[in-house]
Scaffold this motif. Sequence first.
Motif, short mmCIF file in Angstrom:
data_model
loop_
_atom_site.label_atom_id
_atom_site.label_comp_id
_atom_site.label_asym_id
_atom_site.label_seq_id
_atom_site.Cartn_x
_atom_site.Cartn_y
_atom_site.Cartn_z
N THR A 1 0.83 -1.21 0.00
CA THR A 1 0.00 0.00 0.00
C THR A 1 0.86 1.26 0.00
OG1 THR A 1 -0.16 -0.22 2.38
CG2 THR A 1 -2.02 -1.02 1.10
N MET A 2 2.13 1.13 0.42
CA MET A 2 3.06 2.27 0.37
C MET A 2 4.35 1.78 -0.29
SD MET A 2 1.66 4.77 2.54
CE MET A 2 2.75 5.59 3.66
N THR B 1 10.27 3.31 8.26
CA THR B 1 9.54 4.18 9.18
C THR B 1 8.05 4.20 8.89
OG1 THR B 1 11.35 5.65 8.60
CG2 THR B 1 9.89 6.40 10.31
N ILE B 2 7.69 4.16 7.62
CA ILE B 2 6.26 4.25 7.30
C ILE B 2 5.68 2.91 6.85
CG2 ILE B 2 6.18 6.73 6.80
CD1 ILE B 2 6.53 6.02 3.81
N GLY B 3 6.47 1.84 6.96
CA GLY B 3 5.98 0.51 6.57
C GLY B 3 5.81 0.37 5.07
N GLU C 1 -1.29 3.09 -2.35
CA GLU C 1 -1.94 4.37 -2.05
C GLU C 1 -0.94 5.51 -2.24
OE1 GLU C 1 -5.22 4.98 -1.13
OE2 GLU C 1 -5.43 2.90 -1.78
N LEU C 2 0.35 5.21 -1.93
CA LEU C 2 1.40 6.22 -2.14
C LEU C 2 2.61 5.60 -2.81
CD1 LEU C 2 2.62 9.09 -1.71
CD2 LEU C 2 3.59 8.21 0.42
N LEU D 1 6.25 6.96 -3.70
CA LEU D 1 7.19 8.07 -3.55
C LEU D 1 8.39 7.82 -4.45
CD1 LEU D 1 8.03 10.72 -2.14
CD2 LEU D 1 9.03 9.31 -0.32
N ASN E 1 -1.77 7.74 -5.33
CA ASN E 1 -1.06 9.01 -5.21
C ASN E 1 0.41 8.81 -5.57
OD1 ASN E 1 -3.17 10.74 -3.77
ND2 ASN E 1 -3.03 8.93 -2.44
N LEU F 1 9.18 11.87 10.06
CA LEU F 1 8.14 10.84 10.02
C LEU F 1 8.18 10.00 11.29
CD1 LEU F 1 8.41 9.78 6.27
CD2 LEU F 1 6.45 10.90 7.36
#
Lengths: 328, 268
Positions: free
Chosen positions: A209-210, A233-235, A266-267, A269, A288, A323
């Motif tokens: 999802t990320m 950090t954000i999984g 979902e994201l 980067l 996104n 974060l």
Amino acid sequence: MSETSGNGSDILCVLSSNEWDRSAEGLVGAGRLLSDKTGGKLIAVTLGEWQDSALKQLGARCHQVRVGQTQVSVSGGIESMLDYLVKLAEEIQPASILFGNGTVEEEISPRLAFRLGGSSIGDAQALTISNNRIQVTRSVYGGKATAVMELQKSPAVVWIRSRAFPPAGPLPQSGSFETTVIQETSPESIELLQHHEDASEGVSLEEATMIVSGGRGLGGPEPFEDLKALAATIGAEMAASRAACDAGWVPHSWQVGQTGKKVTPELYLAVAMSGSSQHMMGITDARNIAAVNTDPDAPIFKHCRFGIVEDYRNVIGPLTEKLKSRKK
Amino acid sequence: MKLLVCIKQILDPEIPVRDFSIDREKLEADSANANQVTNIFCENALETALQLRDSVGESSITVICFGRESAEDSLRKALAMKADEACLVMNDLNHTPDSATTAHVLASAIESLGSFDLIFTGRESGDWGNGQTGAYLAEELKVPYLPFVDDIKQTDKGFEVRRQTESGWERYGIPASSVVTITNSDHNLPRIPKTRDIMMSHRKTITRVSFEDLKIRKDELNPQSDSVRPVKLFVPEKESACEFIEGENLNAKIDQLADKIMEIRSTL
Ligand SMILES: Cc1cc2nc3c(=O)[nH]c(=O)nc-3n(C[C@H](O)[C@H](O)[C@H](O)COP(=O)(O)OP(=O)(O)OC[C@H]3O[C@@H](n4cnc5c(N)ncnc54)[C@H](O)[C@@H]3O)c2cc1C
């Protein structure tokens, strides 16, 4: 309409991933899309070892489930698997045979089409029927154009971007089951000697999802360590552009794009990558996209929801720290 | 050992999006504003074959291309990279044939050239990207097939190859005469030909083969006889307005970036 030219109206979905995941759901969803139009049966063909609970999900959504029990591993027994599928298709005379996306599916589809006198195409993002023929929408010219391809010979053997298709709900009546043990019919001319999985901790890239992804602008393998810390950090899972993979900085299984993974996070980067059309082909279904790039004219920004024009070296470290503290 | 590498010439896939347009009549890309280049995976295939030849010695590499007149440039470049022989199967059809037809034509040409110990193609092309020619070719020739290969060694039984998978790689033993498709890796980036070899390549002859030579009836090859044909081709519109993060200083910008990431993360 009642049938597509040549063959009957049934649709076969071949499932080799042996799991009831989003990919299997999408494949069955795509099958239903077609069988609703042809008025034929939706028949699931499973390969490999399936759990009863997963088979039950299939049975609820298909008119028939053909369980093919394989003695050999999927990648080791291609010839026998092809023989089995040819026999099945000759018996059922389907209008179309659908596969999900994977190395084996891509390998098998054209060979099966050839043996059945049908037609084949891959990477389908949408499916329709027009003039009694299956039509496939797919990206071409490295993502710069979209084509609708008509499959003129039946059966239409198509491997699809499973996750791009909506799942189908249960049918009013559960399907019937039939089990076949797949025999070793043809001698395997190709011998599997060694199987290697790249180290990965979390979920697969396709399920992520990320995603944090790095490109050529990182300049070497070391900065990927900093990206990993950020991702942890954000999984998020890690990915890369082909340029970064080709340079040998990260494994090829990280590659996203035309000839890499197709992802749906979902994201996404994107750090220090230009956003070539070939790379974008792998992230068209990302919700996104965000980018860090020194060049305000980099094509990646045309696809972004937000972005920052800056050297990644000034961003990644502080961003990771911020974060971390926000998570607390 | 005799190696054969199938190469394809395509519209330069690296041209910027703004230079790309579509010929609505032919349902293919406009070739007016871009160079024709050798498909990158075909160059990876040639590089892999060259390295195999270098490691075993006493081998020859033939490159073959089913293409237009302009494909001679791709074959010359292959000769400059030090392939031994080159063959152009001339495509003077009015349409771009599908993978099945291409493989059928290539198979006839290959049979006319003799037998080979290993046949290479790229994993897919940078234009239509069907990724099927290798598979169809193996079916036409009735030989074993393995796609996504990135490394090959000779053994006494045939070849040992490495192929990439979604999640890693596998090693296989494959017999001689197989068809393999080659994918990119960090050790098959195509070599840059030396100026001297480029000059030399112009002195070599390229064998030309026509449909007639192969006893293929050209009038039987048309969009309707192909198994797959394009019925629509368009440039997708999918630009989104990017919010460029601005701020007093870098720290403030990164703060905003962190906020936006956390905002998305909180919806999961
Ligand atoms: C047939 C075919 C298939 C392909 N398949 C794929 C595929 O599946 N996946 C894929 O990714 N590519 C694929 N490609 C390759 C693709 O065309 C591009 O070459 C590749 O994606 C470029 O990778 P990149 O964005 O990392 O590098 P580049 O295009 O070189 O971009 C590097 C970016 O980094 C930025 N940068 C540099 N330094 C910094 C810094 N210090 N801080 C921040 N930013 C910086 C630059 O501004 C630039 O935008 C394919 C190509 C072909 C022909």
